[in-house]
Design a protein around this motif. Structure first.
Motif, PDB file in Angstrom:
ATOM      1  N   ALA A 272       0.842  -1.192   0.000  1.00 37.37           N
ATOM      2  CA  ALA A 272       0.000   0.000   0.000  1.00 37.37           C
ATOM      3  C   ALA A 272       0.880   1.247   0.000  1.00 37.37           C
ATOM      4  O   ALA A 272       1.911   1.285   0.664  1.00 37.37           O
ATOM      5  CB  ALA A 272      -0.902  -0.001   1.224  1.00 37.37           C
ATOM      6  N   ASP A 273       0.460   2.244  -0.724  1.00 40.64           N
ATOM      7  CA  ASP A 273       1.228   3.487  -0.727  1.00 40.64           C
ATOM      8  C   ASP A 273       0.839   4.326   0.484  1.00 40.64           C
ATOM      9  O   ASP A 273      -0.123   4.043   1.194  1.00 40.64           O
ATOM     10  CB  ASP A 273       1.020   4.248  -2.036  1.00 40.64           C
ATOM     11  N   SER A 274       1.574   5.390   0.745  1.00 42.77           N
ATOM     12  CA  SER A 274       1.384   6.195   1.952  1.00 42.77           C
ATOM     13  C   SER A 274       0.036   6.920   1.949  1.00 42.77           C
ATOM     14  O   SER A 274      -0.571   7.121   2.998  1.00 42.77           O
ATOM     15  CB  SER A 274       2.517   7.201   2.099  1.00 42.77           C
ATOM     16  N   VAL A 275      -0.474   7.307   0.793  1.00 40.97           N
ATOM     17  CA  VAL A 275      -1.754   8.017   0.720  1.00 40.97           C
ATOM     18  C   VAL A 275      -2.886   7.105   1.195  1.00 40.97           C
ATOM     19  O   VAL A 275      -3.753   7.507   1.985  1.00 40.97           O
ATOM     20  CB  VAL A 275      -2.007   8.516  -0.726  1.00 40.97           C
ATOM     21  N   THR A 276      -2.884   5.854   0.737  1.00 40.76           N
ATOM     22  CA  THR A 276      -3.929   4.911   1.128  1.00 40.76           C
ATOM     23  C   THR A 276      -3.874   4.635   2.626  1.00 40.76           C
ATOM     24  O   THR A 276      -4.913   4.595   3.301  1.00 40.76           O
ATOM     25  CB  THR A 276      -3.750   3.584   0.359  1.00 40.76           C
ATOM     26  N   VAL A 277      -2.688   4.457   3.179  1.00 40.83           N
ATOM     27  CA  VAL A 277      -2.540   4.191   4.614  1.00 40.83           C
ATOM     28  C   VAL A 277      -3.018   5.393   5.425  1.00 40.83           C
ATOM     29  O   VAL A 277      -3.738   5.235   6.421  1.00 40.83           O
ATOM     30  CB  VAL A 277      -1.067   3.844   4.951  1.00 40.83           C
TER      31      VAL A 277
END
Length: 164
Positions: free
Chosen positions: A142-147
């Motif tokens: 998962a990328d940082s935006v989704t997290v």
């Protein structure tokens, strides 16, 4: 089954007739000299000694025939095969020994399998035989935006519960 019975069972499976059979070393078909104490025969043609496991995948084995036959039967009767840890517990050997024995069983299957194309009515069961690779069991990263969005939505829900 005793060790001698297991040996003669294995010899009968290998040679079909334990009296007149071919020498695995030179191919002479004859009634060879039996060395019962050593579980070997001496060829009448080349005068060399051989056993029931000579020139097979189980050549130079160190396991008793009783354990060897039990491992073959256990591998053949399970629908999905046998893991090395299951086999090690069943025949009371180390994991590495069971792993090597399973490799020898698979090698024997490959050596004796008929590689002719299948013809007529063919029934195949219990195996995934598709050319497409299966979906891996790993999650995608998962990328940082989704997290961050997930964390913000969880914080927002927690603050709503505190107000009520």
């Amino acid at each position: 089954m005793s060790e001698d019975e297991a040996f003669w069972c294995y010899a009968q499976l290998r040679f079909r007739n334990c009296e007149v059979f071919a020498c695995p070393l030179c191919g002479v078909i004859d009634r060879h000299y039996a060395k019962a104490g050593r579980r070997q025969w001496q060829c009448k043609g080349c005068l060399d000694y051989f056993s029931a496991t000579s020139r097979t995948a189980f050549d130079r084995h160190h396991l008793p025939f009783k354990k060897l036959l039990f491992a073959i039967v256990m591998y053949a009767t399970n629908t999905t095969g046998t893991t090395a840890s299951q086999l090690a517990g069943a025949i009371d050997v180390q994991y590495r020994t069971a792993f090597a024995l399973l490799g020898k069983i698979r090698e024997a299957l490959v050596q004796t399998s008929d590689m002719q194309p299948l013809a007529g009515l063919v029934h195949i069961d219990g195996m995934h035989a598709c050319g497409k690779p299966r979906r891996p069991w790993r999650r995608s990263k998962a990328d940082s935006v989704t997290v961050n969005n997930r964390l913000r939505s969880q914080i927002g829900r927690a603050s709503c519960r505190e107000r009520v």
